[in-house]
Write an enzyme that holds these catalytic residues in place. Sequence first.
Site, short mmCIF file in Angstrom:
data_model
loop_
_atom_site.label_atom_id
_atom_site.label_comp_id
_atom_site.label_asym_id
_atom_site.label_seq_id
_atom_site.Cartn_x
_atom_site.Cartn_y
_atom_site.Cartn_z
N SER A 159 0.81 -1.22 0.00
CA SER A 159 0.00 0.00 0.00
C SER A 159 0.84 1.27 0.00
O SER A 159 0.30 2.36 -0.18
CB SER A 159 -0.95 0.00 1.21
OG SER A 159 -0.22 0.09 2.42
N LYS A 162 -6.17 5.10 8.03
CA LYS A 162 -5.04 5.85 7.49
C LYS A 162 -5.37 7.34 7.36
O LYS A 162 -4.57 8.20 7.74
CB LYS A 162 -4.66 5.27 6.13
CG LYS A 162 -4.02 3.90 6.22
CD LYS A 162 -3.74 3.32 4.84
CE LYS A 162 -3.05 1.97 4.95
NZ LYS A 162 -2.78 1.36 3.63
#
Length: 578
Positions: free
Chosen positions: A432, A475
């Site tokens: 990611s 996040k």
Amino acid sequence: MISQELTWQGLIPNLSSFQAKFVSSETLIPTTFADIQPRLFNGIQHFVDECAQTRFMFIKSDENEEYLSIYADTTNSLLLDVKGIDGDYQLSEDKYSIQWKEGIKSRFSSRQTIAYRNWIEPEQLFGYVTPSLNLVPGLLHHINGGVLIIAANALISQPLMWNRLKSMVSRRQLEWLPYSDNQSLPIEVEPQPLELKVIVVGDRLALEELEYISPELFEMAIYGEYEPIMFFEDEEQLTLWMRYIKSIIDTHKLPDISPDGWPSLIQQAIRYCEDKFNLPLDMLWLTRCLKDAAHYQVNNLLTQNSFIQGIENRQWRHSFLAERTQDDILQEQIFVKTEGEVIGQVNGLSVLQYPGHPEAIGEPSRITCVAHLGDGEFTDVERKAELGGNIHAKGMMIMQAYLNYELKLEQPQPFSASIVFEQSYGEVDGDSASLAELCALISALALQPIDQQIAVTGAVDQFGYVQPIGGVNEKIEGFFDICAKRGLTGNQGVIIPMSNVRHLCTKDTVIEAVQAEQFHIWPVEHVAQAITLLTKQPYFEQQTEEENVHLLALIHERINHANSPDKARLPWFLKWMS
């Protein structure tokens, strides 16, 4: 390619069209197992059918007691005309053996049609013979003629018990064992007829281990899965899920849900699934949410405020680690910039799962890249230091392959680069961060600074397209919390994959900041959109009307200059300036 900023409405599920369906749960009819798990119900139905030849079924599911109980109730409701086994043991005439006599009611006769166990010892399952010739019946004697539901890990931990159970069920004979494996039977005991079916419940890894041990058994057995989510696209599906919640409320004798409580519960449920079009069927998680909210019930009803207070209290109890990490960043013990511009440095976004901690924690990570004259090698420092996992290494290689493909060089790459997660002292894995790493690499090669007010997450493929990642809400919130505590500038935000928009379900403070245009979320489909947002420079020629004023052109210019045979020779102490 221009990236469109996401509005605040995209951060939460749109439930406005379902308002008419939000009624008090006390008016709902609870679901049946067949309603909520039709495929698994059909599998169990086939398994208990008298015509079914197989005697084993495997269910991929949590091994928790609550799940085993539901499978037992469902199976029991499908069992018709179960014939138990009656009989007793008597000493033979020559007194050299103990023989089975059918048709006699005794302590060895069947007592129930079904039983489930999360754990059981061999002597409890099979019974045993004592040195004084006393026969002690086990669970199999009591459910002979019925169904045993057992957790897979109980069998994996006791392989000899699993082998004995397979053998006895397959041969339809219940054999007697000595009290201790170190002893032999003091006398010969005739096996008892055994008519039993076995359902083994476990997660995918546990079932894989059993399949490895007994591949022939899996070929003949029936397989089923407890589906942990259901699709959420229309009113009918929502009503079915609400009825499922009603069944949990009734089972645990919890307060009913008021009409205004449903949107809050659904928002928590969607966030748990990380998908606006899915709703969870995880009984343990749903029961916990309802019990948390029950502490704040109003007039024996779970209201919107009940669910909000329940989740806020839980997050507060679990917030110590997150607060310590944020404090380290705010006190500049961990360097994360949220203002200014830096060449070759970008704010990546990570999700950390600490051992023993129930929640995933999102936090920003400083990713840096330096480029210098060399042999064209791109060094993954995490991998070199054996701190990078295989998936992270794969993401790095894909990122490098894309850039080499995009540059279309006809000469050797003269620049080497090294990329690292700064102040990271544990293992880094996952792909990611590959979009952020690629942006840092492009910045270092083009010598164009990156805006530190923006954080990046996303994976890339070999054509530069941005792929979805997990933990997107955590996040975003991890970076937002740091920006908010330092003071929002109105220019800060996060770049995420376009395909992650359906997964967004952020907390209210993020929604309010986006609505006030103090924080931004930019979904992107290609690295060109991300690097353009970060550097304020076009990525390739199609994004600008001016020739050779884009990032790829700047990189080509540096490469041509480095490879030029006419490049001026400088003294060694001035080479670093070239």
